[in-house]
Scaffold this motif. Structure first.
Motif, PDB file in Angstrom:
ATOM      1  N   LEU A 161      -4.527 -41.386 -42.812  1.00 59.57           N
ATOM      2  CA  LEU A 161      -5.788 -40.654 -42.964  1.00 59.57           C
ATOM      3  C   LEU A 161      -5.979 -40.231 -44.415  1.00 59.57           C
ATOM      4  O   LEU A 161      -5.021 -40.103 -45.176  1.00 59.57           O
ATOM      5  N   ASN A 162      -7.226 -39.978 -44.745  1.00 58.67           N
ATOM      6  CA  ASN A 162      -7.548 -39.278 -45.991  1.00 58.67           C
ATOM      7  C   ASN A 162      -7.947 -37.865 -45.597  1.00 58.67           C
ATOM      8  O   ASN A 162      -9.030 -37.650 -45.056  1.00 58.67           O
ATOM      9  N   TYR A 163      -7.036 -36.923 -45.846  1.00 54.36           N
ATOM     10  CA  TYR A 163      -7.276 -35.537 -45.462  1.00 54.36           C
ATOM     11  C   TYR A 163      -7.685 -34.739 -46.696  1.00 54.36           C
ATOM     12  O   TYR A 163      -6.862 -34.463 -47.566  1.00 54.36           O
ATOM     13  N   VAL A 164      -8.953 -34.379 -46.755  1.00 48.11           N
ATOM     14  CA  VAL A 164      -9.451 -33.530 -47.838  1.00 48.11           C
ATOM     15  C   VAL A 164      -9.402 -32.071 -47.416  1.00 48.11           C
ATOM     16  O   VAL A 164      -9.083 -31.177 -48.197  1.00 48.11           O
ATOM     17  N   GLY A 165      -9.701 -31.829 -46.153  1.00 41.05           N
ATOM     18  CA  GLY A 165      -9.703 -30.496 -45.579  1.00 41.05           C
ATOM     19  C   GLY A 165     -10.044 -30.606 -44.115  1.00 41.05           C
ATOM     20  O   GLY A 165     -10.350 -31.697 -43.610  1.00 41.05           O
ATOM     21  N   ALA A 199      -0.090 -36.865 -40.547  1.00 50.70           N
ATOM     22  CA  ALA A 199      -0.603 -38.231 -40.414  1.00 50.70           C
ATOM     23  C   ALA A 199      -1.150 -38.742 -41.736  1.00 50.70           C
ATOM     24  O   ALA A 199      -1.173 -39.953 -41.991  1.00 50.70           O
ATOM     25  N   SER A 200      -1.568 -37.806 -42.581  1.00 51.61           N
ATOM     26  CA  SER A 200      -2.087 -38.183 -43.901  1.00 51.61           C
ATOM     27  C   SER A 200      -0.978 -38.323 -44.929  1.00 51.61           C
ATOM     28  O   SER A 200      -0.889 -39.334 -45.627  1.00 51.61           O
ATOM     29  N   THR A 201      -0.083 -37.333 -45.006  1.00 50.04           N
ATOM     30  CA  THR A 201       0.928 -37.315 -46.082  1.00 50.04           C
ATOM     31  C   THR A 201       2.158 -38.150 -45.758  1.00 50.04           C
ATOM     32  O   THR A 201       2.745 -38.766 -46.651  1.00 50.04           O
ATOM     33  N   LEU A 219      -3.255 -28.311 -37.230  1.00 46.53           N
ATOM     34  CA  LEU A 219      -3.689 -28.772 -38.547  1.00 46.53           C
ATOM     35  C   LEU A 219      -2.550 -29.455 -39.295  1.00 46.53           C
ATOM     36  O   LEU A 219      -2.771 -30.435 -40.014  1.00 46.53           O
ATOM     37  N   GLN A 220      -1.329 -28.966 -39.097  1.00 46.76           N
ATOM     38  CA  GLN A 220      -0.183 -29.581 -39.757  1.00 46.76           C
ATOM     39  C   GLN A 220       0.044 -31.000 -39.253  1.00 46.76           C
ATOM     40  O   GLN A 220       0.405 -31.897 -40.028  1.00 46.76           O
ATOM     41  N   ALA A 221      -0.169 -31.231 -37.968  1.00 44.31           N
ATOM     42  CA  ALA A 221      -0.003 -32.577 -37.413  1.00 44.31           C
ATOM     43  C   ALA A 221      -0.994 -33.550 -38.047  1.00 44.31           C
ATOM     44  O   ALA A 221      -0.656 -34.708 -38.336  1.00 44.31           O
ATOM     45  N   ILE A 222      -2.203 -33.088 -38.296  1.00 47.12           N
ATOM     46  CA  ILE A 222      -3.207 -33.937 -38.957  1.00 47.12           C
ATOM     47  C   ILE A 222      -2.774 -34.235 -40.390  1.00 47.12           C
ATOM     48  O   ILE A 222      -2.860 -35.377 -40.859  1.00 47.12           O
ATOM     49  N   SER A 282     -10.893 -38.767 -42.787  1.00 43.94           N
ATOM     50  CA  SER A 282     -11.352 -40.139 -42.553  1.00 43.94           C
ATOM     51  C   SER A 282     -10.153 -41.076 -42.422  1.00 43.94           C
ATOM     52  O   SER A 282      -9.045 -40.750 -42.838  1.00 43.94           O
ATOM     53  N   ILE A 283     -10.401 -42.244 -41.834  1.00 45.51           N
ATOM     54  CA  ILE A 283      -9.366 -43.263 -41.669  1.00 45.51           C
ATOM     55  C   ILE A 283      -9.297 -44.111 -42.936  1.00 45.51           C
ATOM     56  O   ILE A 283     -10.323 -44.477 -43.506  1.00 45.51           O
ATOM     57  N   VAL A 284      -8.073 -44.449 -43.366  1.00 46.97           N
ATOM     58  CA  VAL A 284      -7.904 -45.329 -44.521  1.00 46.97           C
ATOM     59  C   VAL A 284      -7.348 -46.671 -44.040  1.00 46.97           C
ATOM     60  O   VAL A 284      -6.947 -46.824 -42.879  1.00 46.97           O
TER      61      VAL A 284
END
Length: 202
Positions: free
Chosen positions: A173-177, A166-168, A160-163, A182-184
């Motif tokens: 990505l747009n990681y809401v949870g 990729a967002s932060t 989950l941290q790897a995901i 989703s891809i930005v």
């Protein structure tokens, strides 16, 4: 001539009655005594004083003892909202699952087009595949984990941290949870123009 002398020192009371010379002598002796001893020393002892002092001391020591032995109340663990026994939104507690019903035709071929350098790039590739080939504009961490399995790639330990990285860190990505990813446009631009493909000149 009879003279009467009455002294009230906080009700320590000294009464003398007799000849004037006698009373004067007693009064003089009393003054000398009072100079040597504070007036509180001759104050009539109140039997309740010792009781009050003892109870006050006991109360004070009781407070000290209770402050030393009292343990802070433990915080109760909150029950996860999804009822799965783990807080799925927290890094390290997420337990990925393979979605066996998900058919990922062509994933291996799509993935092998790229010269991948990191888990964040792998996650971006899988996310673009899910969006373009599976029509999933919003996908989940379990979708990405299933892609790892189908592509025969070892997923990161802190999945989950790897995901989230990729967002932060990359803003791909747009990681809401874990259930809303989703891809930005920044990720779209990177995979189209910047990500290395196999066969590209080095």
């Amino acid at each position: 001539m009879t003279v009467k002398l009455r002294i009230d020192l906080s009700q320590g009371i000294l009464e003398v009655e007799g000849e004037e010379s006698f009373v004067r002598e007693i009064h003089k002796e009393f003054q000398n005594y009072a100079k040597r001893n504070p007036t509180e020393s001759i104050r009539r002892a109140d039997p309740t004083d010792e009781v009050d002092k003892a109870s006050d001391a006991g109360a004070a020591s009781g407070v000290q003892r209770s402050s030393k032995t009292r343990k802070p109340a433990r915080k109760q663990k909150q029950t996860p909202s999804d009822g799965q026994g783990v807080a799925r939104g927290k890094v390290g507690n997420y337990l990925p699952m393979v979605l066996k019903e998900l058919k990922l035709d062509g994933l291996k071929e799509f993935y092998q087009e790229f010269d991948v350098a990191s888990h964040m790039e792998k996650i971006l590739i899988f996310g673009v595949y899910l969006r373009d080939k599976q029509n999933l504009s919003v996908f989940t961490a379990d979708h990405l984990f299933t892609c790892y399995r189908v592509a025969n790639e070892k997923p990161p330990k802190a999945f989950l941290q790897a995901i989230r990285d990729a967002s932060t860190k990359k803003n791909w990505l747009n990681y809401v949870g874990p259930d809303n990813i989703s891809i930005v446009h920044i990720g779209e631009t990177y995979i189209t123009h910047d990500m290395k493909r196999k066969g590209d000149p080095k």
